[in-house]
Motif scaffolding. Structure first.
Motif, PDB file in Angstrom:
ATOM      1  N   ILE A  77       0.843  -1.208   0.000  1.00 17.61           N
ATOM      2  CA  ILE A  77       0.000   0.000   0.000  1.00 17.61           C
ATOM      3  C   ILE A  77       0.879   1.259   0.000  1.00 17.61           C
ATOM      4  N   ALA A  78       1.892   1.268   0.870  1.00 17.38           N
ATOM      5  CA  ALA A  78       2.783   2.436   0.949  1.00 17.38           C
ATOM      6  C   ALA A  78       3.497   2.654  -0.382  1.00 17.38           C
ATOM      7  N   SER A  79       3.942   1.553  -1.000  1.00 18.12           N
ATOM      8  CA  SER A  79       4.625   1.666  -2.294  1.00 18.12           C
ATOM      9  C   SER A  79       3.683   2.228  -3.347  1.00 18.12           C
ATOM     10  N   PHE A  80       2.437   1.770  -3.321  1.00 23.79           N
ATOM     11  CA  PHE A  80       1.458   2.231  -4.307  1.00 23.79           C
ATOM     12  C   PHE A  80       1.181   3.733  -4.156  1.00 23.79           C
ATOM     13  N   LEU A  81       0.984   4.171  -2.925  1.00 22.33           N
ATOM     14  CA  LEU A  81       0.686   5.591  -2.708  1.00 22.33           C
ATOM     15  C   LEU A  81       1.862   6.469  -3.160  1.00 22.33           C
ATOM     16  N   THR A  82       3.079   6.027  -2.858  1.00 22.34           N
ATOM     17  CA  THR A  82       4.242   6.822  -3.278  1.00 22.34           C
ATOM     18  C   THR A  82       4.412   6.765  -4.803  1.00 22.34           C
ATOM     19  N   GLU A  83       4.086   5.610  -5.389  1.00 21.71           N
ATOM     20  CA  GLU A  83       4.216   5.496  -6.850  1.00 21.71           C
ATOM     21  C   GLU A  83       3.247   6.435  -7.563  1.00 21.71           C
ATOM     22  N   ILE A  84       2.011   6.505  -7.043  1.00 22.34           N
ATOM     23  CA  ILE A  84       1.011   7.393  -7.665  1.00 22.34           C
ATOM     24  C   ILE A  84       1.493   8.840  -7.623  1.00 22.34           C
ATOM     25  N   VAL A  85       1.963   9.264  -6.451  1.00 22.05           N
ATOM     26  CA  VAL A  85       2.424  10.651  -6.324  1.00 22.05           C
ATOM     27  C   VAL A  85       3.650  10.873  -7.213  1.00 22.05           C
ATOM     28  N   ASP A  86       4.550   9.895  -7.221  1.00 20.22           N
ATOM     29  CA  ASP A  86       5.776  10.022  -8.011  1.00 20.22           C
ATOM     30  C   ASP A  86       5.453  10.181  -9.501  1.00 20.22           C
ATOM     31  N   LYS A  87       4.494   9.386  -9.976  1.00 18.02           N
ATOM     32  CA  LYS A  87       4.231   9.391 -11.414  1.00 18.02           C
ATOM     33  C   LYS A  87       3.266  10.484 -11.852  1.00 18.02           C
ATOM     34  N   LEU A  88       2.371  10.943 -10.959  1.00 19.06           N
ATOM     35  CA  LEU A  88       1.349  11.891 -11.392  1.00 19.06           C
ATOM     36  C   LEU A  88       1.637  13.338 -10.995  1.00 19.06           C
ATOM     37  N   ALA A  89       2.391  13.538  -9.930  1.00 16.29           N
ATOM     38  CA  ALA A  89       2.659  14.924  -9.502  1.00 16.29           C
ATOM     39  C   ALA A  89       3.620  15.579 -10.491  1.00 16.29           C
ATOM     40  N   LYS A  90       3.328  16.835 -10.822  1.00 13.63           N
ATOM     41  CA  LYS A  90       4.228  17.563 -11.734  1.00 13.63           C
ATOM     42  C   LYS A  90       5.444  18.045 -10.952  1.00 13.63           C
ATOM     43  N   GLU A  91       6.595  18.078 -11.616  1.00 12.97           N
ATOM     44  CA  GLU A  91       7.824  18.540 -10.954  1.00 12.97           C
ATOM     45  C   GLU A  91       7.672  20.006 -10.540  1.00 12.97           C
ATOM     46  N   LYS A  92       8.163  20.293  -9.360  1.00 16.31           N
ATOM     47  CA  LYS A  92       8.255  21.655  -8.814  1.00 16.31           C
ATOM     48  C   LYS A  92       6.901  22.369  -8.744  1.00 16.31           C
ATOM     49  N   GLU A  93       5.835  21.606  -8.560  1.00 14.00           N
ATOM     50  CA  GLU A  93       4.528  22.219  -8.328  1.00 14.00           C
ATOM     51  C   GLU A  93       4.088  21.818  -6.924  1.00 14.00           C
ATOM     52  N   PRO A  94       3.929  22.787  -6.021  1.00 11.21           N
ATOM     53  CA  PRO A  94       3.634  22.414  -4.631  1.00 11.21           C
ATOM     54  C   PRO A  94       2.244  21.781  -4.481  1.00 11.21           C
ATOM     55  N   TYR A  95       2.202  20.719  -3.691  1.00  9.62           N
ATOM     56  CA  TYR A  95       0.917  20.082  -3.354  1.00  9.62           C
ATOM     57  C   TYR A  95       0.908  19.883  -1.830  1.00  9.62           C
ATOM     58  N   PRO A  96       0.747  20.968  -1.049  1.00 14.10           N
ATOM     59  CA  PRO A  96       0.856  20.820   0.415  1.00 14.10           C
ATOM     60  C   PRO A  96      -0.151  19.832   1.004  1.00 14.10           C
ATOM     61  N   GLN A  97      -1.362  19.795   0.424  1.00 13.58           N
ATOM     62  CA  GLN A  97      -2.378  18.873   0.972  1.00 13.58           C
ATOM     63  C   GLN A  97      -1.971  17.413   0.752  1.00 13.58           C
ATOM     64  N   ILE A  98      -1.409  17.129  -0.417  1.00 10.77           N
ATOM     65  CA  ILE A  98      -0.985  15.746  -0.689  1.00 10.77           C
ATOM     66  C   ILE A  98       0.216  15.392   0.183  1.00 10.77           C
ATOM     67  N   PHE A  99       1.102  16.362   0.420  1.00 10.77           N
ATOM     68  CA  PHE A  99       2.241  16.112   1.301  1.00 10.77           C
ATOM     69  C   PHE A  99       1.742  15.703   2.683  1.00 10.77           C
ATOM     70  N   ASP A 100       0.762  16.463   3.199  1.00  5.53           N
ATOM     71  CA  ASP A 100       0.219  16.134   4.529  1.00  5.53           C
ATOM     72  C   ASP A 100      -0.506  14.793   4.503  1.00  5.53           C
ATOM     73  N   LEU A 101      -1.270  14.568   3.428  1.00  2.00           N
ATOM     74  CA  LEU A 101      -2.050  13.327   3.323  1.00  2.00           C
ATOM     75  C   LEU A 101      -1.132  12.104   3.249  1.00  2.00           C
ATOM     76  N   LEU A 102      -0.084  12.193   2.443  1.00  2.00           N
ATOM     77  CA  LEU A 102       0.834  11.067   2.297  1.00  2.00           C
ATOM     78  C   LEU A 102       1.581  10.805   3.615  1.00  2.00           C
ATOM     79  N   GLY A 103       1.989  11.885   4.266  1.00  2.00           N
ATOM     80  CA  GLY A 103       2.656  11.749   5.574  1.00  2.00           C
ATOM     81  C   GLY A 103       1.732  11.086   6.583  1.00  2.00           C
ATOM     82  N   ALA A 104       0.462  11.535   6.604  1.00  2.00           N
ATOM     83  CA  ALA A 104      -0.509  10.962   7.548  1.00  2.00           C
ATOM     84  C   ALA A 104      -0.764   9.491   7.236  1.00  2.00           C
ATOM     85  N   ALA A 105      -0.826   9.161   5.941  1.00  2.00           N
ATOM     86  CA  ALA A 105      -1.065   7.764   5.534  1.00  2.00           C
ATOM     87  C   ALA A 105       0.093   6.871   5.991  1.00  2.00           C
ATOM     88  N   LEU A 106       1.320   7.360   5.848  1.00  4.87           N
ATOM     89  CA  LEU A 106       2.489   6.563   6.273  1.00  4.87           C
ATOM     90  C   LEU A 106       2.485   6.382   7.795  1.00  4.87           C
TER      91      LEU A 106
END
Lengths: 243, 199
Positions: A93-122
Motif C-alpha cells: 500500500i505504501a509503495s502504491f501511494l508513493t508510486e502514484i504521487v511520483d508518477k502523477l505529480a508535476k515537478e516543482k509544483e507544490p501540493y501541500p495537501q498531498i504532502f500532509d495526506l501522504l505523511g498521515a497515511a504513512l
C-alpha cells in the motif's frame, strides 16, 4: 543557484553510476523534485540510510532551475516508517501511494495537501492496520487533489445530474458516469448503483462491503489505464492483497 | 571509406556492451586483430561456454556448470545453515567471508512493488519447499538491509514461521569504519538492539 531547505518524503531512489544516487523527493514547499546525491550509494557519512523510500527527511539542496536535477547537499531523517516493511500488505500500500504521487505529480509544483495526506497515511500504516476501503479512500483523495478523479456526480456526456439509484453506467473512456440516455452513445460498463453513488458521495464517510471495494479497484484500474496511460506496477499487489 | 565488414561488425557488436562506446569498441577490435589467434579463440569459446554451460542449480539456484552445484553436494555442509541471498554475486561475498560454512539459497531479486516484482517472481516458494523437505538447522536471511531487502526478509520469516525452523537475520548497525556522528537514529537503535558482550 538557490540553496533550499525543506522537508521531503522520499518517493524513489535509483542508482546512478558507481556511487551516486538519484532520488525523487516530494517536498513540502516545492512538490516533487528529482535530485542527485553524490556519493549517496556508497558513502558511510553522507546520507547513510537517509535517502531510502518511506522516510520523511530534512533536506538541503541546490536547485539548478535551468537543469533537471537538484543536488542534495545535506539530509537527515525526521521520521522513518521501517515498521511498514514488516507487513507485506502495508508495504504494498505504501509503495502504491508513493508510486502514484511520483508518477502523477508535476515537478516543482507544490501540493501541500498531498504532502500532509501522504505523511498521515504513512504514519497510520506504521502504527495500525489499513483496510482496503481506507486504501481506496486514499487513492480517490490523492487523485482528486491531483485533478484526476473521475466524475461520479454528473453525466459526462450531457452534464445532467444523475439521481443516486440511476448511477449504474460508468465509462472509463469518458471518465465518469453516464445517464440512461447518454449511455447509447458511449462505451460503458454496468456497476451496482451502490458502488457509483458511494464513490460520488462524501469520500470521508465512504461505506462499502468487500465486494464493492474490489469492484471499485477494478473500475479505478480501467480508468487509470485509459486516462493516465501509465503502468502503476505496484497496483496489482494492492488489488490482490485485500483485507 | 569504412572499415572492412568483419571489423565493422565486431565494433558494432562490442558497442552493445555496457559502458563501451564506438571509440573503445574500435580500440578493442584492433587489440583483438593484433592478438594471437589462440587467445581470440579462447576468448570466444569462453563466451560461448557461459551461455551453453552455465545454468541454475536445481537446489540453491546459484549459477553453476554442474547440477547440483558443488556447494550443494559438499558433504561438509550437510548440517550447515541455509544462507538466503538476493543474487549470485552476494553469495560470493558471503562465501569469501565464511568459506565452507553455509549452504545457500539465491532468490534472484527482492520484493519490489515499484518494479512489479512480487514474492511469486522470486525463488521463495522453492525455499519453503526445500525447508519442508530437508532437515535444516537454521535459515539466515542475508538480503540487503534496505526497504526491499527488509520487506523480503520479513515475508520469508513469516512464511517459514509455521515450519518451526530457526530463522535469523544478519545484524544491522554502525558499519566497520563508520562514524557514529553520521549515523541516523534507526541505525543507532539497530546497533544498540544488536549489541553484544565485548569481553
Amino acid at each position: 543557484m538557490a540553496r533550499v531547505k525543506d522537508e521531503a518524503i522520499v518517493l524513489r531512489r535509483l542508482p546512478y553510476g558507481e556511487s551516486d544516487r538519484i532520488v525523487h523527493l516530494f517536498t513540502s514547499s516545492s512538490g516533487k523534485i528529482s535530485a542527485i546525491a553524490k556519493g549517496g550509494a556508497k558513502s558511510l557519512r553522507r546520507f547513510m540510510n537517509t535517502l531510502e523510500p518511506l522516510r520523511i527527511i530534512y533536506v538541503e539542496y541546490f536547485d539548478k532551475s535551468w537543469r533537471g536535477l537538484a543536488r542534495i547537499e545535506n539530509a537527515h531523517i525526521l521520521e522513518d516508517f521501517s515498521e511498514i516493511e514488516r507487513d507485506l500488505r502495508k508495504f504494498f500500500i505504501a509503495s502504491f501511494l508513493t508510486e502514484i504521487v511520483d508518477k502523477l505529480a508535476k515537478e516543482k509544483e507544490p501540493y501541500p495537501q498531498i504532502f500532509d495526506l501522504l505523511g498521515a497515511a504513512l504514519r497510520r500504516l506504521k502504527t495500525s492496520q489499513v483496510s482496503s476501503l481506507d486504501t481506496l479512500m486514499l487513492l480517490l483523495k490523492i487523485l482528486e487533489l491531483l485533478g484526476f478523479l473521475p466524475n461520479f456526480k454528473t453525466c459526462v456526456h450531457c452534464g445532467k445530474t444523475v439521481d443516486q439509484k440511476s448511477k449504474t453506467f460508468f465509462s472509463s473512456e469518458k471518465g465518469g458516469i453516464l445517464c440512461g440516455s447518454c449511455r447509447m452513445f458511449n462505451p460503458y460498463k454496468t456497476y451496482p448503483f451502490e458502488l457509483l453513488s458511494s464513490l460520488g458521495g462524501d469520500q470521508k464517510t465512504l461505506e462499502m462491503d468487500d465486494e464493492l471495494v474490489k469492484m471499485a479497484f477494478e473500475l479505478m484500474d480501467d480508468f487509470m489505464k485509459y486516462h493516465l496511460d501509465m503502468d502503476f506496477r505496484s497496483y496489482r499487489f494492492v488489488k490482490s492483497s485485500h483485507s | 571509406m569504412g572499415y572492412p565488414e568483419p571489423i565493422e561488425r565486431l565494433i558494432q557488436n562490442l558497442t552493445k556492451l555496457p559502458g563501451i562506446g564506438r571509440k573503445t569498441a574500435t580500440r578493442l577490435t584492433f587489440f583483438l586483430l593484433n592478438s594471437k589467434e589462440t587467445y581470440v579463440k579462447e576468448l570466444s569459446q569462453s563466451m560461448i561456454d557461459i551461455k551453453e554451460r552455465i545454468r541454475l542449480c536445481s537446489i540453491c539456484f546459484n549459477i553453476t556448470d554442474v547440477d547440483p552445484c558443488t556447494i550443494c553436494t559438499d558433504p561438509k555442509r550437510d548440517n550447515s545453515p541455509i544462507c538466503v541471498v538476493e543474487e549470485p554475486s552476494h553469495l560470493m561475498v558471503m562465501e569469501q567471508a565464511y568459506p565452507g560454512v553455509f549452504k545457500y539459497h539465491v532468490l534472484h531479486g527482492v520484493i519490489n512493488p515499484l518494479e512489479g516484482i512480487g514474492p511469486e517472481n522470486l525463488k521463495i516458494r522453492e525455499l519453503i519447499e526445500r525447508v519442508k523437505s530437508s532437515k535444516v538447522s537454521e535459515v539466515l536471511l542475508a538480503t540487503n538491509l534496505n526497504m526491499e531487502g527488509n520487506a523480503t526478509a520479513y515475508h520469508i520469516a513469516n512464511e517459514l514461521k509455521p515450519l518451526g525452523v530457526k530463522v535469523t537475520r544478519i545484524a544491522s548497525g554502525i558499519p566497520a569504519g563508520g562514524d557514529i556522528v553520521y549515523a541516523d537514529p534507526q541505525t543507532i537503535r539497530s546497533s544498540v538492539e544488536n549489541r553484544r558482550d565485548i569481553v
